[in-house]
Structure formats: structure tokens, C-alpha cells
Write a protein that holds these residues in place. Sequence first.
Motif, short mmCIF file in Angstrom:
data_model
loop_
_atom_site.label_atom_id
_atom_site.label_comp_id
_atom_site.label_asym_id
_atom_site.label_seq_id
_atom_site.Cartn_x
_atom_site.Cartn_y
_atom_site.Cartn_z
N ILE A 62 -4.02 -5.64 -4.58
CA ILE A 62 -5.22 -4.98 -5.11
C ILE A 62 -5.84 -5.82 -6.22
O ILE A 62 -7.05 -6.01 -6.28
CB ILE A 62 -4.90 -3.55 -5.59
CG1 ILE A 62 -4.55 -2.66 -4.39
CG2 ILE A 62 -6.06 -2.96 -6.37
CD1 ILE A 62 -3.98 -1.30 -4.76
N CYS A 108 -7.66 -8.81 -4.77
CA CYS A 108 -8.94 -8.40 -4.18
C CYS A 108 -9.98 -8.16 -5.26
O CYS A 108 -11.14 -8.59 -5.13
CB CYS A 108 -8.76 -7.12 -3.35
SG CYS A 108 -7.76 -7.34 -1.87
N ARG A 109 -9.59 -7.51 -6.35
CA ARG A 109 -10.52 -7.27 -7.46
C ARG A 109 -11.00 -8.57 -8.09
O ARG A 109 -12.16 -8.70 -8.47
CB ARG A 109 -9.85 -6.41 -8.53
CG ARG A 109 -9.80 -4.97 -8.18
CD ARG A 109 -9.25 -4.18 -9.34
NE ARG A 109 -9.17 -2.77 -8.99
CZ ARG A 109 -8.43 -1.90 -9.62
NH1 ARG A 109 -7.70 -2.27 -10.64
NH2 ARG A 109 -8.43 -0.65 -9.25
N THR A 134 -17.16 -1.37 -7.43
CA THR A 134 -16.77 -0.22 -6.63
C THR A 134 -16.61 0.99 -7.53
O THR A 134 -16.22 0.86 -8.69
CB THR A 134 -15.48 -0.46 -5.85
OG1 THR A 134 -15.19 0.69 -5.05
CG2 THR A 134 -14.29 -0.73 -6.76
N ALA A 165 -14.75 3.52 -6.39
CA ALA A 165 -13.54 4.15 -5.87
C ALA A 165 -12.54 4.34 -7.00
O ALA A 165 -12.38 3.47 -7.86
CB ALA A 165 -12.93 3.32 -4.76
N GLN A 211 -7.89 6.39 -4.68
CA GLN A 211 -8.58 6.09 -3.42
C GLN A 211 -8.30 4.64 -3.00
O GLN A 211 -8.11 4.37 -1.81
CB GLN A 211 -10.09 6.30 -3.58
CG GLN A 211 -10.49 7.75 -3.69
CD GLN A 211 -11.96 7.90 -4.08
OE1 GLN A 211 -12.53 7.08 -4.78
NE2 GLN A 211 -12.56 8.99 -3.62
N ILE A 212 -8.27 3.73 -3.95
CA ILE A 212 -7.96 2.33 -3.65
C ILE A 212 -6.53 2.22 -3.15
O ILE A 212 -6.26 1.54 -2.16
CB ILE A 212 -8.22 1.44 -4.87
CG1 ILE A 212 -9.71 1.38 -5.18
CG2 ILE A 212 -7.66 0.04 -4.66
CD1 ILE A 212 -10.06 0.70 -6.48
N ASP A 213 -5.60 2.91 -3.81
CA ASP A 213 -4.20 2.87 -3.41
C ASP A 213 -4.03 3.39 -1.98
O ASP A 213 -3.30 2.82 -1.18
CB ASP A 213 -3.36 3.69 -4.39
CG ASP A 213 -1.89 3.67 -4.05
OD1 ASP A 213 -1.32 2.56 -3.91
OD2 ASP A 213 -1.30 4.76 -3.90
N LEU A 239 -7.37 -3.89 2.75
CA LEU A 239 -8.00 -2.91 1.86
C LEU A 239 -9.48 -2.86 2.22
O LEU A 239 -10.14 -3.90 2.29
CB LEU A 239 -7.84 -3.33 0.40
CG LEU A 239 -8.67 -2.60 -0.65
CD1 LEU A 239 -8.27 -1.13 -0.71
CD2 LEU A 239 -8.50 -3.24 -2.01
N VAL A 295 -12.87 -0.70 1.00
CA VAL A 295 -13.48 0.30 0.12
C VAL A 295 -14.97 0.04 0.02
O VAL A 295 -15.42 -1.10 0.17
CB VAL A 295 -12.87 0.28 -1.31
CG1 VAL A 295 -11.44 0.77 -1.32
CG2 VAL A 295 -12.97 -1.07 -1.94
#
Length: 168
Positions: free
Chosen positions: A57, A60-61, A102, A104, A108-110, A123, A125
Motif C-alpha cells: 500500500i 502504491c501511495r 484518493t 478512500a 477501504q484501502i485495506d 489494489l 481504488v
Amino acid sequence: MSNSSSSSSGGGTGRILLWIALALTVLLLGWVTATAVRANPFYSDRDAYGVSKYHFIEQCRERLHAPNDLPLMLGPGQTQSLLTAVKGTGEMHDNETLQVVTNATPSQIDQAVRPNQNGQLQLQVPVMIEFKDTAGAVRPLVPVNMQCTYDKSKIGNDRVQVVLTPGG
């Protein structure tokens, strides 16, 4: 004269119970530690996918912080850099930069992190492409989906792939 004789006939049983309680406590602490380590988001899924869910995660961020280089899916097999696509619309002013954010929630991301059909972590979103000017004012452009995939068979930074797709 002192008559102080004491017998400790019950002391042996008390010591045995104390050692049993101590052994059970150590076993319980070991079990709790093993359970917590397996459920730890820093290390979960590392063996199966090559990366923990938390690190995936975060990677991705990090890719969202460089939106100019993000590929935008235009159609089947057609991608273009986000910056090139946006500049082609004429919507972006000279004093503006692109940003992708985002709304989210962390939960919700998890929940959105799942294995895909190839056994890789994925992932997806919704995100918003926005313009931010030098004064800090933000102007939304269009909602899209961010699709981030981790491929453990690749090397280095190529393991994480991010693509923006229509339909946010």
C-alpha cells in the motif's frame, strides 16, 4: 530455650503449582506472540506475495506522488502519460501542477488489496486527478481508478505497476 521447630510439609506442593503456573504463563505468552506476528500487517502476505500488505500500500501511495509519470489507460492496449494526456485537453494552466489523490479510508484501502488471477497483489481504488496552482488552490479534473499491482517475479522498482483507468 527456644522451641522453634517448623515443618514444611505443604511447601513442595506450592512450589510445584508455582512452576506449573509459570510454565503455562510462558506458553500463553508464546502463543499470543506467534499469533500477533502472523496477523501483523507489516509482515502479513510476505511469503505468498513477496511483500507485506502494508508495504505494498505504501509503495502504491508513493507512486501517486509523481503523477506526471503515471500511465493513463486510453483504451485496450493504449496508454499515455498522465501529463501528456492532460496537456492535450488544454485544461491545465501554466501555474498549475497535477496531483492524484484518493478519498478512500484506510479500511477501504485495506479491503481493496486482493490477489489477482495471476497470484499477484492488486489494489484498485478510486482517485481524483486535480490541478493545484501556486497559491495552493485545488481544481478537480476527473475521477479515475488507480490500479496498482505487485509482481514479485520482477526486480527492483519494476515490481510495482500503477495504471490509471477510466471509470472512477
